[in-house]
Scaffold this motif. Structure first.
Motif, PDB file in Angstrom:
ATOM      1  N   SER A  74       0.679  -1.282   0.011  1.00 24.71           N
ATOM      2  CA  SER A  74      -0.062  -0.107   0.092  1.00 24.71           C
ATOM      3  C   SER A  74       0.789   1.375   0.047  1.00 24.71           C
ATOM      4  O   SER A  74       0.559   2.193  -0.942  1.00 24.71           O
ATOM      5  CB  SER A  74      -0.935  -0.009   1.193  1.00 24.71           C
ATOM      6  N   VAL A  83      -1.676   1.935  -8.735  1.00 28.97           N
ATOM      7  CA  VAL A  83      -2.611   0.845  -8.183  1.00 28.97           C
ATOM      8  C   VAL A  83      -2.243  -0.392  -9.222  1.00 28.97           C
ATOM      9  O   VAL A  83      -2.732  -0.463 -10.237  1.00 28.97           O
ATOM     10  CB  VAL A  83      -4.222   1.234  -8.229  1.00 28.97           C
ATOM     11  N   ALA A 113      -7.743   1.510  -4.838  1.00 29.01           N
ATOM     12  CA  ALA A 113      -7.523   2.976  -4.429  1.00 29.01           C
ATOM     13  C   ALA A 113      -8.645   3.871  -4.553  1.00 29.01           C
ATOM     14  O   ALA A 113      -9.728   3.435  -5.409  1.00 29.01           O
ATOM     15  CB  ALA A 113      -6.377   3.482  -5.079  1.00 29.01           C
ATOM     16  N   TYR A 158      -4.877   4.059  -0.724  1.00 24.91           N
ATOM     17  CA  TYR A 158      -4.564   2.925  -1.163  1.00 24.91           C
ATOM     18  C   TYR A 158      -4.564   1.703  -0.429  1.00 24.91           C
ATOM     19  O   TYR A 158      -4.042   1.511   0.597  1.00 24.91           O
ATOM     20  CB  TYR A 158      -3.124   3.107  -1.836  1.00 24.91           C
TER      21      TYR A 158
END
Length: 173
Positions: A74, A83, A113, A158
């Motif tokens: 992340s 992403v 995300a 995220y």
């Protein structure tokens, strides 16, 4: 004489800088070993286990290794404002193994995300058949959960969840 003092001073500065770098690296490694979920990540654990229970599937145990891997993934997505299931040339599966999860186990991953809350992340994954299948798989017994924030990024938030067939180094929220 002056050049010799400058040379010694430069050498001393270099030694101190190198030592400081080693200390920072050691500190980061130690902090990774002490990773714990935050309140939002714990909320996701509660939500996904309630979702699984509503669908007749057992709960997931939170794994420190899977959590560290999810956290790293992340943070990588937040830093790169992207992403993806890869971290540059590193696969998501290798990322999990790099954080100490035992090889030879079944593993999976979800990323997304743009959703700030745990409930928002779960709701989005519910609408995606492959992500929903991961969340409801009876194969998984362990999970890692992480959310990173980049307020200057395109998506802001995220998320990564990592799944595995074996509980390993479990922790609680």
């Amino acid at each position: 004489m002056i050049p010799e003092k400058v040379s010694r001073l430069a050498h001393l500065i270099l030694v101190v800088a190198l030592a400081f770098g080693v200390l920072l690296q050691t500190r980061q490694s130690a902090e990774a070993g002490l990773w714990t979920p935050d309140a939002t990540e714990c909320a996701f654990l509660h939500d996904i286990n309630a979702y699984r229970k509503a669908h007749g599937v057992g709960p997931l145990n939170l794994s420190r290794d899977l959590g560290m891997a999810a956290d790293y993934h992340s943070r990588y997505m937040a830093r790169t404002d992207d992403v993806d299931h890869t971290l540059g040339s590193l696969s998501w599966a290798q990322n999990i193994l790099n954080f100490g999860y035992p090889a030879g186990q079944a593993m999976g991953e979800n990323v997304l995300a743009g959703r700030q809350s745990a409930g928002g992340a779960l709701a989005l994954w519910e609408t995606s058949p492959p992500h929903n299948q991961n969340m409801l798989s009876r194969t998984w017994h362990a999970i890692g959960i992480a959310r990173a924030v980049n307020t200057n990024g395109k998506y802001g938030y995220y998320w990564t969840t990592t799944f595995a067939s074996r509980s390993h180094r479990t922790i609680s929220c």
